[in-house]
Write a protein that holds these residues in place. Structure first.
Motif, PDB file in Angstrom:
ATOM      1  N   PRO A   1      44.007  54.704  86.509  1.00 20.65           N
ATOM      2  CA  PRO A   1      44.680  54.116  87.669  1.00 20.65           C
ATOM      3  C   PRO A   1      43.662  53.617  88.693  1.00 20.65           C
ATOM      4  O   PRO A   1      42.694  54.318  88.999  1.00 20.65           O
ATOM      5  CB  PRO A   1      45.509  55.276  88.225  1.00 20.65           C
ATOM      6  N   SER A   2      43.892  52.422  89.221  1.00 24.52           N
ATOM      7  CA  SER A   2      42.936  51.822  90.154  1.00 24.52           C
ATOM      8  C   SER A   2      43.484  51.703  91.572  1.00 24.52           C
ATOM      9  O   SER A   2      42.787  51.227  92.464  1.00 24.52           O
ATOM     10  CB  SER A   2      42.532  50.425  89.661  1.00 24.52           C
ATOM     11  N   THR A   3      44.732  52.137  91.804  1.00 21.23           N
ATOM     12  CA  THR A   3      45.312  52.072  93.146  1.00 21.23           C
ATOM     13  C   THR A   3      45.471  53.479  93.705  1.00 21.23           C
ATOM     14  O   THR A   3      45.475  54.468  92.958  1.00 21.23           O
ATOM     15  CB  THR A   3      46.697  51.389  93.124  1.00 21.23           C
ATOM     16  N   ASP A   4      45.607  53.550  95.022  1.00 23.35           N
ATOM     17  CA  ASP A   4      45.770  54.857  95.668  1.00 23.35           C
ATOM     18  C   ASP A   4      47.010  55.573  95.136  1.00 23.35           C
ATOM     19  O   ASP A   4      46.976  56.779  94.865  1.00 23.35           O
ATOM     20  CB  ASP A   4      45.890  54.689  97.187  1.00 23.35           C
ATOM     21  N   PHE A   5      48.104  54.833  94.983  1.00 20.15           N
ATOM     22  CA  PHE A   5      49.333  55.434  94.470  1.00 20.15           C
ATOM     23  C   PHE A   5      49.145  55.948  93.054  1.00 20.15           C
ATOM     24  O   PHE A   5      49.558  57.065  92.725  1.00 20.15           O
ATOM     25  CB  PHE A   5      50.469  54.411  94.507  1.00 20.15           C
ATOM     26  N   GLY A   6      48.533  55.155  92.203  1.00 20.69           N
ATOM     27  CA  GLY A   6      48.338  55.559  90.819  1.00 20.69           C
ATOM     28  C   GLY A   6      47.477  56.795  90.688  1.00 20.69           C
ATOM     29  O   GLY A   6      47.797  57.721  89.933  1.00 20.69           O
ATOM     30  N   ARG A   7      46.373  56.823  91.451  1.00 18.10           N
ATOM     31  CA  ARG A   7      45.483  57.993  91.384  1.00 18.10           C
ATOM     32  C   ARG A   7      46.176  59.234  91.945  1.00 18.10           C
ATOM     33  O   ARG A   7      46.024  60.338  91.402  1.00 18.10           O
ATOM     34  CB  ARG A   7      44.200  57.701  92.150  1.00 18.10           C
ATOM     35  N   ALA A   8      46.942  59.054  93.030  1.00 18.75           N
ATOM     36  CA  ALA A   8      47.648  60.187  93.625  1.00 18.75           C
ATOM     37  C   ALA A   8      48.720  60.711  92.675  1.00 18.75           C
ATOM     38  O   ALA A   8      48.884  61.929  92.507  1.00 18.75           O
ATOM     39  CB  ALA A   8      48.271  59.769  94.955  1.00 18.75           C
ATOM     40  N   LEU A   9      49.452  59.801  92.029  1.00 16.70           N
ATOM     41  CA  LEU A   9      50.495  60.216  91.085  1.00 16.70           C
ATOM     42  C   LEU A   9      49.893  60.967  89.911  1.00 16.70           C
ATOM     43  O   LEU A   9      50.485  61.926  89.400  1.00 16.70           O
ATOM     44  CB  LEU A   9      51.274  58.994  90.602  1.00 16.70           C
ATOM     45  N   GLU A  10      48.726  60.558  89.487  1.00 18.49           N
ATOM     46  CA  GLU A  10      48.041  61.259  88.404  1.00 18.49           C
ATOM     47  C   GLU A  10      47.753  62.709  88.798  1.00 18.49           C
ATOM     48  O   GLU A  10      47.927  63.637  87.997  1.00 18.49           O
ATOM     49  CB  GLU A  10      46.750  60.523  88.063  1.00 18.49           C
ATOM     50  N   GLU A  11      47.330  62.913  90.049  1.00 14.57           N
ATOM     51  CA  GLU A  11      47.088  64.275  90.549  1.00 14.57           C
ATOM     52  C   GLU A  11      48.383  65.063  90.643  1.00 14.57           C
ATOM     53  O   GLU A  11      48.424  66.262  90.331  1.00 14.57           O
ATOM     54  CB  GLU A  11      46.418  64.214  91.921  1.00 14.57           C
TER      55      GLU A  11
END
Length: 265
Positions: free
Chosen positions: A189-199
């Motif tokens: 994921p390269s967006t803030d939302f994508g990285r946060a959702l991964e966490e």
């Protein structure tokens, strides 16, 4: 990891997008958004039973809200009758609570409500009930489309549910639809939302990749989802009513104004 630590880390993630306020009096101990698993039913009859009950409860709550608003606001239909009924109810509640001690939080809340006027307090609280029932109704509609109207259960339903709740939370509190993309190197994921959702997925034990649930969730967002929520305020008694669906803003203002006028007389 226990629930307290998990919820703390979830709030840290949400705080990157906006200050995550506690969800109610005991919200400081809970997660910043609903992390429960979707409630799948054992049979379609079980599903339909809940759907009917929710619809009936929502209808009853709306009927009660109309009565309470009519009792509080002078220029509404049947105000004289509903106001008289509300005064009788308030008097009965005050009499029943008179001299009642305070042994727990419930006693304190009920005593405060009787002092302020049970019908007046309920006129505000019923909108929270309507909002909760409306949310559950929409969840059941989504389940009917995604589960009961297909031949097999869709994969990673929990991942979709969490991605949608998280996306709606961010959109509602920032006024902007989150985005999703992946890096060319490794497809992370390269967006803030994508990285946060991964966490978030990792914290909740969801093993699915975030891409499909994230893209699907963003696609479900509506213009209403991206309208920033007006926070409740003790200085603005009608603030907590603003999220009530189908209630005209002028009616909410009249409700608060009617109470203020009643206190002055």
């Amino acid at each position: 990891m226990d629930d307290t630590e998990r919820n703390d880390r979830l709030r840290e993630i949400v705080n990157r997008f906006f200050p995550a306020e506690p969800m109610g009096l005991l919200g400081m101990f809970g997660p910043p958004f609903d992390t429960s698993k979707p409630n799948f039913h054992d049979s379609k009859s079980d599903f339909l039973e809940e759907k009917i009950l929710v619809e009936e409860a929502l209808k009853a709550a709306n009927q009660l809200s109309r009565f309470l608003v009519s009792a509080a606001v002078e220029d509404t239909a049947d105000h004289d009758v509903t106001n008289r009924i509300a005064k009788c109810v308030d008097a009965t509640v005050r009499q029943n609570r008179s001299g009642s001690g305070i042994s727990d939080l419930a006693d304190m809340m009920r005593n405060n409500a009787s002092d302020l006027g049970a019908c007046w307090i309920m006129a505000f609280q019923i909108y929270d009930v309507i909002e909760g029932l409306s949310k559950r109704k929409q969840e059941l509609i989504d389940q009917e489309v995604n589960f009961w109207n297909v031949s097999s259960r869709p994969p990673n339903h929990y991942a979709r549910a969490i991605a949608l709740r998280f996306a709606r939370l961010i959109a509602k509190n920032t006024g902007e639809k989150p985005t999703f993309g992946t890096s060319k190197d490794g497809g992370h994921p390269s967006t803030d939302f994508g990285r946060a959702l991964e966490e978030v997925f990792e914290l909740l034990g969801i093993t699915a990749q975030v891409k499909n649930p994230a893209v699907w969730a963003i696609g479900q967002l509506t213009e209403e989802d991206c309208t920033r929520e007006v926070r409740n305020s003790l200085r603005n008694p009608s603030g907590g009513l603003a999220m009530a669906r189908g209630v005209h803003p002028d009616l909410l203002a009249n409700l608060a104004a009617g109470r203020a006028k009643g206190e002055e007389s």
